[in-house]
Design a protein around this motif. Structure first.
Motif: not given
Length: 477
Positions: A61, A63-65, A67-68, A82-83, A86-87, A89
């Motif tokens: 999470k 890492t996702r944030d 990148k966003l 990106i979403i 993330y899902n 992964s």
């Protein structure tokens, strides 16, 4: 000087097979818990597993944030990508976590895998949790309950890491000369272990390594070529301090290339009782093999004379039909007893019909004995001590004692046995000696000074039963 040299005489011998087992520290603790009848609470195990999984999901999470934040706010394709990553992964990690497998062994990685590190920390957190009493009577049942509670896949990961490190050290520490060690994973386990891999030294089969959480550790076995490719003294120094290490098998061999200590001489020594090392007489088996070929007799008469041991053509021809040109083997002992001696014509076994090469080889198993690790570096001393007939190998001998197992018994079983054994003696004391019941009891107990002491109880009485009795007495007082 001559006498001193004679006193310390040792003929070189080799280690021809070596099998070892050991367990990671965490699995030793699990075995200890099973021994004392402890079990982890389900809630503690679940909490630790959930915490470990959430930790990995939180990393994803973060890492996702990150990148966003750096992505273009108006680029919906990048945002959706990106979403989606993330899902995917999260789904993959959750699936791998629930069905955790780590059965592919690599000989290239020198560092611990990420899976093993997380598994090790997770298991340590579990073992710090609350305990409860396991009501299972047998140790095996208690251990299986613990393994099932923790998760065998988690322990598989831990054991695979141990096996991986051992293979890496083969290439960097234990190897002799310039051997290159490789492994090939097998589709199934071996020796009752869940996973296994074949070990190769310079492309030649050298042994096998097995691992699995169900077996609580790692098993490695080297045969022939594998033992000759290992630096045994260095291996000994590296593993001698591992607390859970156990030698399950070792083969010690002496090669007599001159044939001085032949199979016939071994038979002579057997008749003199030099293969009796105390206890029950050892079993034996005598095997010889060869050819029945008249053509070979006519063409190669000189060699046939040497093989058969006859001096003339007439006597050789009389014995024709049983020419043991493939070799003779004498077996003393058995694998079931944990000690098997093979005396055989090694040269003839390899195809040289006139070879005098004889090998004396003892195969030792840990079924009825504890094999010292020193046997790896002192093969002559330990081989010489197996039977009196092998004393010529070394004046300094190290004998391995056989373990005599005594089974534990319950109170009911002990009473039953003693009633059967002593009822006639008690009846004699009553009838012929005219002793009263109190006098008979006094006669049996008069030399016991401390009735509540463990030494005053039967040796084979189960310890937990005695401890429970002591606690009851203390509570009553």
């Amino acid at each position: 000087m001559t006498n001193k040299a004679t006193e310390n005489k040792t003929i070189p011998c080799i280690v021809d097979a070596l099998s070892l087992t050991w367990s990671p520290k965490e699995l030793i603790n699990i075995k200890h818990m099973a021994t004392i009848g402890a079990c982890l609470k389900d809630s503690s195990v679940t909490n630790v597993k959930d915490t470990a999984l959430n930790r990995r999901l939180n990393n994803l999470k973060a890492t996702r944030d990150k990148k966003l934040l750096i992505a273009d706010a108006f680029n919906y394709k990048t945002h959706d990508k990106i979403i989606d990553i993330y899902n995917d992964s999260c789904s993959q990690i959750t699936r791998e976590y629930n069905l955790r497998k780590h059965k592919d062994l690599s000989s290239e990685s020198i560092h611990l895998s990420e899976n093993e590190i997380s598994a090790r920390y997770e298991l340590r957190d579990m073992l710090k949790g609350e305990l409860e009493v396991d009501t299972a009577v047998k140790y095996g049942d208690r251990l299986n309950n613990l393994l099932g509670n923790i998760g065998v896949d988690l322990l598989d990961t831990l054991c695979c890491g141990e096996a991986e490190r051992f293979i890496c050290r083969l290439n960097n520490v234990f190897t002799k000369e310039t051997y290159i060690w490789t492994v090939k994973n097998n589709p199934t386990g071996r020796s009752n272990y869940t996973y296994s891999a074949t070990i190769y030294a310079d492309g030649e089969n050298a042994g096998i390594i097995c691992w699995g959480g169900k077996n609580c550790g790692v098993y490695v076995s080297f045969m022939g070529h594998g033992c000759s490719a290992i630096d045994l003294p260095r291996l000994y120094e590296e593993i001698k301090n591992i607390p859970s290490l156990k030698v399950t098998r070792i083969d010690l061999a002496h090669d007599d290339f001159s044939g001085k200590h032949s199979v016939k001489r071994a038979l002579t020594r057997a008749k003199k009782g030099q293969f009796n090392s105390g206890g029950r007489p050892a079993s034996y088996m005598y095997v010889e093999s060869g050819h029945l070929s008249e053509k070979e007799f006519e063409v190669n008469f000189k060699n046939m004379k040497a093989i058969s041991g006859n001096t003339s053509k007439t006597t050789a021809k009389k014995s024709f039909g049983f020419i043991p040109d493939k070799g003779i083997t004498l077996y003393i002992g058995s694998r079931e007893s944990g000690k098997l001696l093979r005396i055989y014509q090694k040269g003839k076994q390899l195809g040289n019909k006139t070879s005098k090469w004889v090998r004396w080889e003892v195969e030792l198993h840990s079924s009825q004995r504890v094999i010292p690790l020193d046997a790896m570096i002192k093969p002559s001393e330990y081989l010489a001590a197996t039977y009196p007939a092998l004393a010529f190998l070394s004046t300094e001998q190290c004998k391995i004692k056989t373990i005599v197992k005594s089974t534990s018994m319950t109170i009911e079983r002990i009473i039953e046995n003693q009633v059967i054994n002593t009822r006639k003696a008690i009846n004699m004391m009553r009838t012929l000696c005219g002793m009263s019941d109190s006098e008979i009891v006094h006669q049996f107990l008069k030399d016991i000074e401390e009735p509540d002491c463990r030494d005053s109880m039967p040796t084979r009485l189960k310890v937990p039963i005695f401890e429970a009795w002591v606690l009851e007495q203390a509570a009553a007082a």
